[in-house]
Scaffold this motif. Structure first.
Motif, PDB file in Angstrom:
ATOM      1  N   MET A   1       0.873  -0.963  -0.225  1.00  0.00           N
ATOM      2  CA  MET A   1       0.205  -0.022  -0.084  1.00  0.00           C
ATOM      3  C   MET A   1       0.745   1.360  -0.518  1.00  0.00           C
ATOM      4  N   ARG A   2       2.214   1.150   0.949  1.00  0.00           N
ATOM      5  CA  ARG A   2       2.883   2.657   0.649  1.00  0.00           C
ATOM      6  C   ARG A   2       3.133   2.711  -1.046  1.00  0.00           C
ATOM      7  N   GLN A   3       3.422   1.796  -1.465  1.00  0.00           N
ATOM      8  CA  GLN A   3       4.270   1.096  -2.356  1.00  0.00           C
ATOM      9  C   GLN A   3       3.397   2.300  -3.783  1.00  0.00           C
ATOM     10  N   LEU A   4       2.085   1.588  -3.606  1.00  0.00           N
ATOM     11  CA  LEU A   4       1.068   1.791  -4.456  1.00  0.00           C
ATOM     12  C   LEU A   4       0.360   3.214  -4.289  1.00  0.00           C
ATOM     13  N   GLY A   5       0.545   4.156  -3.156  1.00  0.00           N
ATOM     14  CA  GLY A   5       0.540   5.461  -3.204  1.00  0.00           C
ATOM     15  C   GLY A   5       1.283   6.229  -3.279  1.00  0.00           C
ATOM     16  N   VAL A   6       2.769   5.881  -3.499  1.00  0.00           N
ATOM     17  CA  VAL A   6       3.905   6.856  -4.183  1.00  0.00           C
ATOM     18  C   VAL A   6       3.599   6.374  -5.595  1.00  0.00           C
ATOM     19  N   SER A   7       2.944   5.153  -6.721  1.00  0.00           N
ATOM     20  CA  SER A   7       3.165   5.436  -7.792  1.00  0.00           C
ATOM     21  C   SER A   7       1.943   6.103  -8.439  1.00  0.00           C
ATOM     22  N   LEU A   8       0.721   5.911  -7.114  1.00  0.00           N
ATOM     23  CA  LEU A   8      -0.044   6.883  -7.897  1.00  0.00           C
ATOM     24  C   LEU A   8       0.425   8.248  -7.656  1.00  0.00           C
ATOM     25  N   LYS A   9       0.166   8.947  -6.736  1.00  0.00           N
ATOM     26  CA  LYS A   9       1.018  10.232  -6.594  1.00  0.00           C
ATOM     27  C   LYS A   9       2.109  10.621  -7.878  1.00  0.00           C
ATOM     28  N   GLN A  10       3.145   9.440  -8.306  1.00  0.00           N
ATOM     29  CA  GLN A  10       4.306  10.357  -9.724  1.00  0.00           C
ATOM     30  C   GLN A  10       3.187  10.148 -10.905  1.00  0.00           C
ATOM     31  N   SER A  11       1.689   8.579 -10.841  1.00  0.00           N
ATOM     32  CA  SER A  11       1.614   8.234 -12.248  1.00  0.00           C
ATOM     33  C   SER A  11       0.253   9.351 -12.516  1.00  0.00           C
ATOM     34  N   LEU A  12      -0.094   9.926 -12.323  1.00  0.00           N
ATOM     35  CA  LEU A  12      -1.401  10.575 -11.906  1.00  0.00           C
ATOM     36  C   LEU A  12      -1.173  12.754 -12.230  1.00  0.00           C
ATOM     37  N   ARG A  13      -2.592  12.611 -12.694  1.00  0.00           N
ATOM     38  CA  ARG A  13      -2.456  14.678 -12.962  1.00  0.00           C
ATOM     39  C   ARG A  13      -2.527  15.415 -11.201  1.00  0.00           C
ATOM     40  N   ARG A  14      -1.851  16.798 -11.338  1.00  0.00           N
ATOM     41  CA  ARG A  14      -2.696  16.927  -9.953  1.00  0.00           C
ATOM     42  C   ARG A  14      -4.254  17.253  -9.432  1.00  0.00           C
ATOM     43  N   GLY A  15      -5.153  16.926 -11.133  1.00  0.00           N
ATOM     44  CA  GLY A  15      -6.302  17.197 -10.571  1.00  0.00           C
ATOM     45  C   GLY A  15      -7.634  15.739 -10.632  1.00  0.00           C
ATOM     46  N   ASP A  16      -6.596  14.763 -10.547  1.00  0.00           N
ATOM     47  CA  ASP A  16      -6.970  13.406 -10.017  1.00  0.00           C
ATOM     48  C   ASP A  16      -7.492  13.527  -8.178  1.00  0.00           C
ATOM     49  N   ILE A  17      -8.259  12.723  -8.162  1.00  0.00           N
ATOM     50  CA  ILE A  17      -8.362  12.791  -7.022  1.00  0.00           C
ATOM     51  C   ILE A  17      -8.489  11.406  -6.383  1.00  0.00           C
ATOM     52  N   VAL A  18      -7.266  10.625  -5.062  1.00  0.00           N
ATOM     53  CA  VAL A  18      -7.194   9.946  -4.722  1.00  0.00           C
ATOM     54  C   VAL A  18      -7.359   9.734  -3.063  1.00  0.00           C
ATOM     55  N   CYS A  19      -7.653   8.815  -2.805  1.00  0.00           N
ATOM     56  CA  CYS A  19      -8.048   8.260  -0.935  1.00  0.00           C
ATOM     57  C   CYS A  19      -8.146   6.819  -0.520  1.00  0.00           C
ATOM     58  N   ARG A  20      -7.323   6.687   0.312  1.00  0.00           N
ATOM     59  CA  ARG A  20      -7.031   5.259   0.238  1.00  0.00           C
ATOM     60  C   ARG A  20      -8.085   4.893   1.667  1.00  0.00           C
ATOM     61  N   TRP A  21      -8.902   4.167   0.699  1.00  0.00           N
ATOM     62  CA  TRP A  21      -9.905   3.756   1.051  1.00  0.00           C
ATOM     63  C   TRP A  21     -10.047   2.594   2.533  1.00  0.00           C
ATOM     64  N   ASN A  22      -9.845   1.743   2.624  1.00  0.00           N
ATOM     65  CA  ASN A  22      -9.434   1.120   3.385  1.00  0.00           C
ATOM     66  C   ASN A  22      -7.856   0.252   4.389  1.00  0.00           C
ATOM     67  N   GLU A  23      -7.799  -0.779   3.863  1.00  0.00           N
ATOM     68  CA  GLU A  23      -6.256  -0.918   4.951  1.00  0.00           C
ATOM     69  C   GLU A  23      -5.787  -1.859   3.778  1.00  0.00           C
ATOM     70  N   ALA A  24      -6.218  -1.925   2.597  1.00  0.00           N
ATOM     71  CA  ALA A  24      -6.038  -2.710   0.778  1.00  0.00           C
ATOM     72  C   ALA A  24      -6.929  -2.507  -0.239  1.00  0.00           C
ATOM     73  N   GLN A  25      -7.329  -1.298   0.182  1.00  0.00           N
ATOM     74  CA  GLN A  25      -7.579  -0.503  -1.460  1.00  0.00           C
ATOM     75  C   GLN A  25      -7.580   1.254  -1.434  1.00  0.00           C
ATOM     76  N   TYR A  26      -7.316   1.752  -2.598  1.00  0.00           N
ATOM     77  CA  TYR A  26      -7.156   3.224  -2.724  1.00  0.00           C
ATOM     78  C   TYR A  26      -8.197   3.473  -3.711  1.00  0.00           C
ATOM     79  N   LEU A  27      -8.687   4.395  -3.981  1.00  0.00           N
ATOM     80  CA  LEU A  27      -9.844   4.928  -4.784  1.00  0.00           C
ATOM     81  C   LEU A  27      -9.482   6.224  -5.890  1.00  0.00           C
TER      82      LEU A  27
END
Length: 294
Positions: A222-248
């Motif tokens: 989950m830590r690595q997925l958060g980094v990948s999302l931050k680096q791969s998405l645009r500034r206007g995209d909205i991200v949320c760690r929904w629970n222990e195993a999922q990002y929305l």
């Protein structure tokens, strides 16, 4: 007798007296500044030879006005400061330093509401005439007058600056689940008006046989997925760690093909950096519907 020569002579005399005899310097400055009634030879604006003296006298008028205001400030003559400022405004209402002195004099006498009203007037004047906002120095003074007097009134430029200052992070916008719910509802409402497509994407960390990983592997993934999302998405995209195993992830202004391309980019970046983890990243996608469609 030329008023321009007298103006310069009085300014020179005042400058020489300023340190040893400030009272006399104030009198001489005031006499000199009374002579300046506007641009030099205003009726000959297009004569080339008038340009240099016109700019020189205008600059001198500002410099000596500021020197006079400094002397008056040292003697706490707040009413005189406003009189000098108002005389300057009649000739040039766009000199911000003069407005600062004017508002400071009001604050020194406790006229906070008048100082705020003058700030609002100056803000409106500058915006409508030049399309500019107040300078940092003027906004700082406005903050000071509100802080010192426990006011809840804020200028719109300050509000905008404060909001922007809190969003210095690069990449996509990360928020908590409650904020994500509110932003999701906002996007639904926008769909009624804009008709743009928005996709809700769910990224889940699993083992390769579709079970939950161990807690240690899950946390690392989950830590690595958060980094990948931050680096791969645009500034206007909205991200949320929904629970222990999922990002929305909310992606707007994209079609289905573009959405899948973005998810593929995130997935490839994540899997390339999480090779040591025995995990998979299944992704689900659903388009948002406007409230009217429900």
């Amino acid at each position: 007798w030329l008023d321009s020569q007298e103006f310069e002579a009085l300014c020179e005399q005042a400058s020489q007296r300023a340190e040893k005899d400030p009272e006399e310097a104030i009198r001489l400055y005031d006499e000199a500044l009374e002579l300046y009634k506007g641009e030099f030879l205003e009726g000959n604006l297009y004569s080339p030879w008038t340009l240099v003296p016109r700019n020189r006298y205008k600059r001198l008028y500002l410099e000596k006005t500021l020197e006079l205001l400094k002397l008056l400030k040292e003697k706490a003559q707040w009413g005189e400061i406003r009189r000098v400022c108002e005389r300057y405004f009649a000739i040039d209402p766009f000199e911000e330093d003069i407005h600062l002195h004017f508002m400071e004099s009001l604050l020194e006498e406790g006229q906070v509401n008048n100082a705020r009203a003058h700030y609002q007037y100056v803000s409106s004047l500058f915006f409508h005439q030049h399309g500019t906002s107040p300078s940092p120095a003027m906004r700082e003074l406005y903050r000071k007058m509100n802080t010192d007097h426990q006011s809840l009134i804020m200028d719109v430029s300050d509000i905008q600056e404060e909001i922007r200052a809190r969003d210095e992070a690069e990449g996509a916008f990360f928020c908590n689940p409650e904020s994500f719910r509110q932003l999701y509802k906002l996007e639904e409402r926008r769909l009624e008006r804009t008709g743009q497509t928005v996709f809700l994407n769910c990224l889940t960390i699993t083992t390769r046989n579709h079970r939950l990983p161990t807690q240690q592997e899950l946390d690392a993934a989950m830590r690595q997925l958060g980094v990948s999302l931050k680096q791969s998405l645009r500034r206007g995209d909205i991200v949320c760690r929904w629970n222990e195993a999922q990002y929305l992830v909310l992606l707007s202004s994209v079609d289905f093909k573009q959405d899948q391309k973005v998810l593929e980019r995130v997935k490839n970046d994540f899997l390339s950096k999480a090779r040591d983890l025995q995990v998979a990243l299944p992704c689900q996608c659903r388009p948002l519907k406007s409230i009217d469609e429900d």
